[in-house]
Design a protein around this motif. Structure first.
Motif, PDB file in Angstrom:
ATOM      1  N   LEU A 160       0.832  -1.213   0.000  1.00  0.00           N
ATOM      2  CA  LEU A 160       0.000   0.000   0.000  1.00  0.00           C
ATOM      3  C   LEU A 160       0.863   1.258   0.000  1.00  0.00           C
ATOM      4  CD1 LEU A 160      -2.891   1.124   0.162  1.00  0.00           C
ATOM      5  CD2 LEU A 160      -2.702   1.021   2.663  1.00  0.00           C
ATOM      6  N   ILE A 161       1.963   1.241   0.776  1.00  0.00           N
ATOM      7  CA  ILE A 161       2.880   2.389   0.794  1.00  0.00           C
ATOM      8  C   ILE A 161       3.479   2.616  -0.594  1.00  0.00           C
ATOM      9  CG2 ILE A 161       5.118   3.178   1.690  1.00  0.00           C
ATOM     10  CD1 ILE A 161       4.369   1.852   4.346  1.00  0.00           C
ATOM     11  N   LYS A 162       3.798   1.538  -1.262  1.00  0.00           N
ATOM     12  CA  LYS A 162       4.370   1.641  -2.614  1.00  0.00           C
ATOM     13  C   LYS A 162       3.411   2.327  -3.576  1.00  0.00           C
ATOM     14  CE  LYS A 162       6.324  -1.245  -6.293  1.00  0.00           C
ATOM     15  NZ  LYS A 162       6.634  -2.645  -6.700  1.00  0.00           N
ATOM     16  N   LEU A 163       2.110   2.084  -3.405  1.00  0.00           N
ATOM     17  CA  LEU A 163       1.116   2.695  -4.289  1.00  0.00           C
ATOM     18  C   LEU A 163       0.834   4.151  -3.926  1.00  0.00           C
ATOM     19  CD1 LEU A 163      -1.479  -0.233  -4.562  1.00  0.00           C
ATOM     20  CD2 LEU A 163       0.139   0.534  -6.311  1.00  0.00           C
ATOM     21  N   ARG A 164       0.864   4.485  -2.633  1.00  0.00           N
ATOM     22  CA  ARG A 164       0.399   5.797  -2.178  1.00  0.00           C
ATOM     23  C   ARG A 164       1.514   6.767  -1.778  1.00  0.00           C
ATOM     24  NH1 ARG A 164      -4.852   5.937  -3.880  1.00  0.00           N
ATOM     25  NH2 ARG A 164      -5.947   4.013  -3.316  1.00  0.00           N
ATOM     26  N   LEU A 165       2.638   6.249  -1.298  1.00  0.00           N
ATOM     27  CA  LEU A 165       3.676   7.134  -0.734  1.00  0.00           C
ATOM     28  C   LEU A 165       5.033   6.817  -1.366  1.00  0.00           C
ATOM     29  CD1 LEU A 165       2.587   6.806   3.011  1.00  0.00           C
ATOM     30  CD2 LEU A 165       2.108   8.742   1.497  1.00  0.00           C
ATOM     31  N   PRO A 166       5.295   7.347  -2.541  1.00  0.00           N
ATOM     32  CA  PRO A 166       6.564   7.054  -3.230  1.00  0.00           C
ATOM     33  C   PRO A 166       7.798   7.497  -2.445  1.00  0.00           C
ATOM     34  CG  PRO A 166       4.970   8.038  -4.719  1.00  0.00           C
ATOM     35  CD  PRO A 166       4.390   8.165  -3.355  1.00  0.00           C
ATOM     36  N   ALA A 167       7.715   8.641  -1.751  1.00  0.00           N
ATOM     37  CA  ALA A 167       8.884   9.121  -1.002  1.00  0.00           C
ATOM     38  C   ALA A 167       9.244   8.166   0.127  1.00  0.00           C
ATOM     39  CB  ALA A 167       8.600  10.514  -0.438  1.00  0.00           C
ATOM     40  N   THR A 198       8.488   5.071   0.230  1.00  0.00           N
ATOM     41  CA  THR A 198       8.936   3.837  -0.422  1.00  0.00           C
ATOM     42  C   THR A 198      10.427   3.863  -0.672  1.00  0.00           C
ATOM     43  OG1 THR A 198       6.789   3.515  -1.481  1.00  0.00           O
ATOM     44  CG2 THR A 198       8.666   2.383  -2.451  1.00  0.00           C
ATOM     45  N   ARG A 199      10.920   5.017  -1.149  1.00  0.00           N
ATOM     46  CA  ARG A 199      12.364   5.133  -1.420  1.00  0.00           C
ATOM     47  C   ARG A 199      13.171   4.995  -0.135  1.00  0.00           C
ATOM     48  NH1 ARG A 199      10.383   9.060  -5.137  1.00  0.00           N
ATOM     49  NH2 ARG A 199      10.674  10.732  -3.600  1.00  0.00           N
ATOM     50  N   VAL A 200      12.674   5.536   0.966  1.00  0.00           N
ATOM     51  CA  VAL A 200      13.381   5.424   2.255  1.00  0.00           C
ATOM     52  C   VAL A 200      13.435   3.965   2.709  1.00  0.00           C
ATOM     53  CG1 VAL A 200      13.324   6.049   4.697  1.00  0.00           C
ATOM     54  CG2 VAL A 200      12.779   7.757   2.948  1.00  0.00           C
ATOM     55  N   LEU A 201      12.295   3.283   2.622  1.00  0.00           N
ATOM     56  CA  LEU A 201      12.249   1.880   3.057  1.00  0.00           C
ATOM     57  C   LEU A 201      13.158   0.999   2.200  1.00  0.00           C
ATOM     58  CD1 LEU A 201       8.433   1.435   3.794  1.00  0.00           C
ATOM     59  CD2 LEU A 201      10.292   1.578   5.447  1.00  0.00           C
ATOM     60  N   LEU A 202      13.169   1.252   0.886  1.00  0.00           N
ATOM     61  CA  LEU A 202      14.021   0.453   0.012  1.00  0.00           C
ATOM     62  C   LEU A 202      15.503   0.711   0.281  1.00  0.00           C
ATOM     63  CD1 LEU A 202      12.063   0.667  -3.371  1.00  0.00           C
ATOM     64  CD2 LEU A 202      12.183  -1.253  -1.767  1.00  0.00           C
ATOM     65  N   ALA A 203      15.825   1.922   0.718  1.00  0.00           N
ATOM     66  CA  ALA A 203      17.221   2.226   1.052  1.00  0.00           C
ATOM     67  C   ALA A 203      17.651   1.522   2.339  1.00  0.00           C
ATOM     68  CB  ALA A 203      17.407   3.735   1.185  1.00  0.00           C
ATOM     69  N   LEU A 204      16.677   1.276   3.229  1.00  0.00           N
ATOM     70  CA  LEU A 204      17.001   0.659   4.518  1.00  0.00           C
ATOM     71  C   LEU A 204      16.968  -0.867   4.482  1.00  0.00           C
ATOM     72  CD1 LEU A 204      14.902   2.935   6.927  1.00  0.00           C
ATOM     73  CD2 LEU A 204      17.378   2.978   6.591  1.00  0.00           C
ATOM     74  N   ILE A 205      16.385  -1.450   3.456  1.00  0.00           N
ATOM     75  CA  ILE A 205      16.086  -2.877   3.485  1.00  0.00           C
ATOM     76  C   ILE A 205      17.340  -3.746   3.575  1.00  0.00           C
ATOM     77  CG2 ILE A 205      15.988  -3.098   0.959  1.00  0.00           C
ATOM     78  CD1 ILE A 205      13.649  -5.035   1.356  1.00  0.00           C
ATOM     79  N   ARG A 206      18.394  -3.417   2.841  1.00  0.00           N
ATOM     80  CA  ARG A 206      19.603  -4.245   2.871  1.00  0.00           C
ATOM     81  C   ARG A 206      20.350  -4.146   4.202  1.00  0.00           C
ATOM     82  NH1 ARG A 206      20.956  -6.511  -2.039  1.00  0.00           N
ATOM     83  NH2 ARG A 206      19.692  -5.775  -3.788  1.00  0.00           N
ATOM     84  N   PRO A 207      20.644  -2.917   4.718  1.00  0.00           N
ATOM     85  CA  PRO A 207      21.328  -2.869   6.023  1.00  0.00           C
ATOM     86  C   PRO A 207      20.496  -3.478   7.141  1.00  0.00           C
ATOM     87  CG  PRO A 207      20.685  -0.664   5.305  1.00  0.00           C
ATOM     88  CD  PRO A 207      20.508  -1.566   4.142  1.00  0.00           C
ATOM     89  N   PHE A 208      19.178  -3.260   7.108  1.00  0.00           N
ATOM     90  CA  PHE A 208      18.324  -3.863   8.126  1.00  0.00           C
ATOM     91  C   PHE A 208      18.388  -5.384   8.043  1.00  0.00           C
ATOM     92  CE2 PHE A 208      14.974  -0.570   9.603  1.00  0.00           C
ATOM     93  CZ  PHE A 208      15.983   0.334   9.871  1.00  0.00           C
ATOM     94  N   SER A 209      18.417  -5.915   6.840  1.00  0.00           N
ATOM     95  CA  SER A 209      18.458  -7.358   6.663  1.00  0.00           C
ATOM     96  C   SER A 209      19.733  -7.958   7.241  1.00  0.00           C
ATOM     97  CB  SER A 209      18.344  -7.710   5.175  1.00  0.00           C
ATOM     98  OG  SER A 209      17.099  -7.290   4.651  1.00  0.00           O
ATOM     99  N   LEU A 210      20.870  -7.317   7.005  1.00  0.00           N
ATOM    100  CA  LEU A 210      22.132  -7.807   7.551  1.00  0.00           C
ATOM    101  C   LEU A 210      22.128  -7.755   9.082  1.00  0.00           C
ATOM    102  CD1 LEU A 210      24.694  -6.249   5.045  1.00  0.00           C
ATOM    103  CD2 LEU A 210      24.142  -8.668   5.326  1.00  0.00           C
ATOM    104  N   VAL A 211      21.554  -6.676   9.629  1.00  0.00           N
ATOM    105  CA  VAL A 211      21.468  -6.570  11.091  1.00  0.00           C
ATOM    106  C   VAL A 211      20.612  -7.698  11.652  1.00  0.00           C
ATOM    107  CG1 VAL A 211      20.575  -5.165  12.989  1.00  0.00           C
ATOM    108  CG2 VAL A 211      21.890  -4.091  11.169  1.00  0.00           C
TER     109      VAL A 211
END
Length: 470
Positions: free
Chosen positions: A326-333, A335-348
């Motif tokens: 839903l965020i991807k459809l409604r809140l593009p900005a 979305t970009r923040v979450l996608l930037a965090l996904i890899r470091p969060f995953s490693l943690v």
């Protein structure tokens, strides 16, 4: 360390019954199963022979005393008693009771007595095989009498919460681990970020051609449990560990599957779909697999599949991922923040998962059996290989091959731990839980090494491109 108790049973002497015991506890005759001794037991006795079953608490050292009134015929003709005899004792269920040694008590009198040192294990009933041998011959020892009338019943120890926590080192309370609660907000945000990675077109394609989903079910619920059963028989694992390994390999894909798919260039949408589908299928597949292999292993336990936990797992995956879509459809900005965090969060989360696993299982690492460690290391590796082979045979694209391989190789070991804790008494549960714990630890560690190796390879390839062009 647990306090070691020393016990002994009553043995018969001529003219009067005598009790022999050391330590602060003795055998309670009220806990014995009173049965008339078999008339075929002419010489061998434990106690007065009226009780054939004796009770010991689990995981304690103790002794039983066996008396023999046998005298050799040669010695009787000479008008004297002969003590040239001995007994051998064997436990018919070494997992429940083990025989440490047999010693002559040195007791003087008409009856010969022997002290049998024992070590009780998991709760259950172990039959004793006692043989009386005559050593008064010039050749080999002669078997005078063999008895299987007597048995030892090992009862569960104190089951109060404080004792359980001390004995299991917190393993039975894995869901209450503070590290897990600290990681929960991070896990939720990370799942929302994964929702931003979901491609609707890929979902539609899976509905039209669900081959990857079927391959995951085939590998997770047919191939992996069969491997667990075969390898447990091959290395002669105890029955509780064997069943624990089978249940672990019957578990659905873990939440880390789509995390690894992201980091290794797999199909994230397929990974999320496979995790959801396998979790639903597990509600029926885990009881069937456990019943089948439990019967083959000779374990007749009533296994409790935690359907509430399965539903909770589904909701904890579906809700944040749906929110991310839903965020991807409604809140593009955002979305970009979450996608930037996904890899470091995953490693943690991977590192945090390893730390949490070590912390929860530290108490059993010192007593874990080498066989289950060796087998546990192979389970994730075999799953990766099986998934890759199935995907290649099906002609899937490379990203989908990676995802199917990862989903088959990474099980939801926490769900298997929950099954163990709900289905068995506390000590048996913690003993059987060694299997899912070792598999979880091996899976997380091995996948972290694979991810680090993948990143190192990509970095080397990138740095090699300019040099080759020059």
């Amino acid at each position: 360390m647990r306090t070691l108790f020393t016990f002994c049973c009553l043995f018969l002497t001529t003219g009067a019954d005598r009790a022999w015991a050391t330590g602060n506890l003795t055998v309670d005759s009220s806990n014995d199963t009173n049965q008339t001794a078999d008339s075929s037991s002419r010489y061998i006795r434990i106690g007065d022979g009226s009780s054939q079953e004796f009770e010991f608490p689990e995981y304690t050292n103790g002794v039983i005393v066996i008396s023999s009134q046998y005298r050799s015929a040669a010695a009787s003709r000479k008008g004297r008693q002969s003590w040239k005899q001995t007994v051998t004792v064997r436990s018919l269920d070494p997992e429940v009771l083990s025989i440490l040694n047999v010693t002559d008590s040195g007791h003087a009198g008409p009856a010969k007595s022997y002290i049998i040192s024992i070590r009780s294990g998991i709760p259950g009933r172990a039959q004793l095989q006692i043989q009386l041998l005559d050593l008064d011959q010039d050749s080999v020892p002669v078997l005078i009498e063999e008895s299987t009338d007597y048995s030892i019943r090992v009862a569960p120890g104190n089951d109060d919460p404080a004792t359980r926590l001390i004995q299991s080192g917190g393993l039975s309370h894995f869901s209450e681990n503070p590290v897990l609660f600290a990681l929960l907000p991070l896990i939720f945000i990370n799942k929302c970020a994964f929702g931003c990675k979901v491609e609707v077109e890929v979902l539609r394609g899976l509905l039209r051609s669900p081959v990857p989903l079927l391959l995951g079910v085939l590998g997770q619920f047919l191939v992996m449990p069969l491997y667990a059963y075969c390898v447990s028989r091959l290395v002669l694992l105890p029955k509780p560990l064997s069943l624990g390994l089978v249940i672990t390999c019957s578990a659905p894909g873990g939440g880390g599957g789509y995390l690894y798919s992201l980091l290794l260039g797999g199909d994230v949408t397929l990974a999320i779909s496979m995790t959801l589908v396998s979790t639903v299928v597990a509600a029926a597949a885990m009881p069937l697999s456990s019943a089948l292999y439990g019967r083959l292993l000779g374990v007749h336990a009533a296994l409790h599949v935690p359907f509430v936990k399965i539903l909770g797992t589904l909701l904890f995956i579906a809700i944040p991922i749906s929110l991310g879509m839903l965020i991807k459809l409604r809140l593009p900005a955002l979305t970009r923040v979450l996608l930037a965090l996904i890899r470091p969060f995953s490693l943690v989360l991977i590192v945090g998962g390893i730390f949490m696993a070590y912390q929860m299982g530290a108490s059993i690492l010192a007593n874990v059996r080498p066989q289950i460690v060796a087998v546990g290391v192979t389970v994730p590796l075999l799953g990766l290989v099986v998934g890759a082979i199935l995907a290649k045979l099906a002609g899937l694209a490379p990203p989908q091959r990676k995802t199917v391989s990862i989903e088959v190789g990474v099980q939801n070991s926490l769900l298997a731990l929950a099954v163990m804790q709900l289905s068995f008494r506390r000590t048996e549960a913690d003993f059987a839980s060694q299997a899912p714990f070792i598999v979880a630890l091996s899976s997380t560690s091995e996948m972290l090494l694979i991810v680090l190796g993948y990143f190192a390879q990509r970095r080397l390839c990138r740095s090699a491109v300019p040099r080759s062009d020059a």
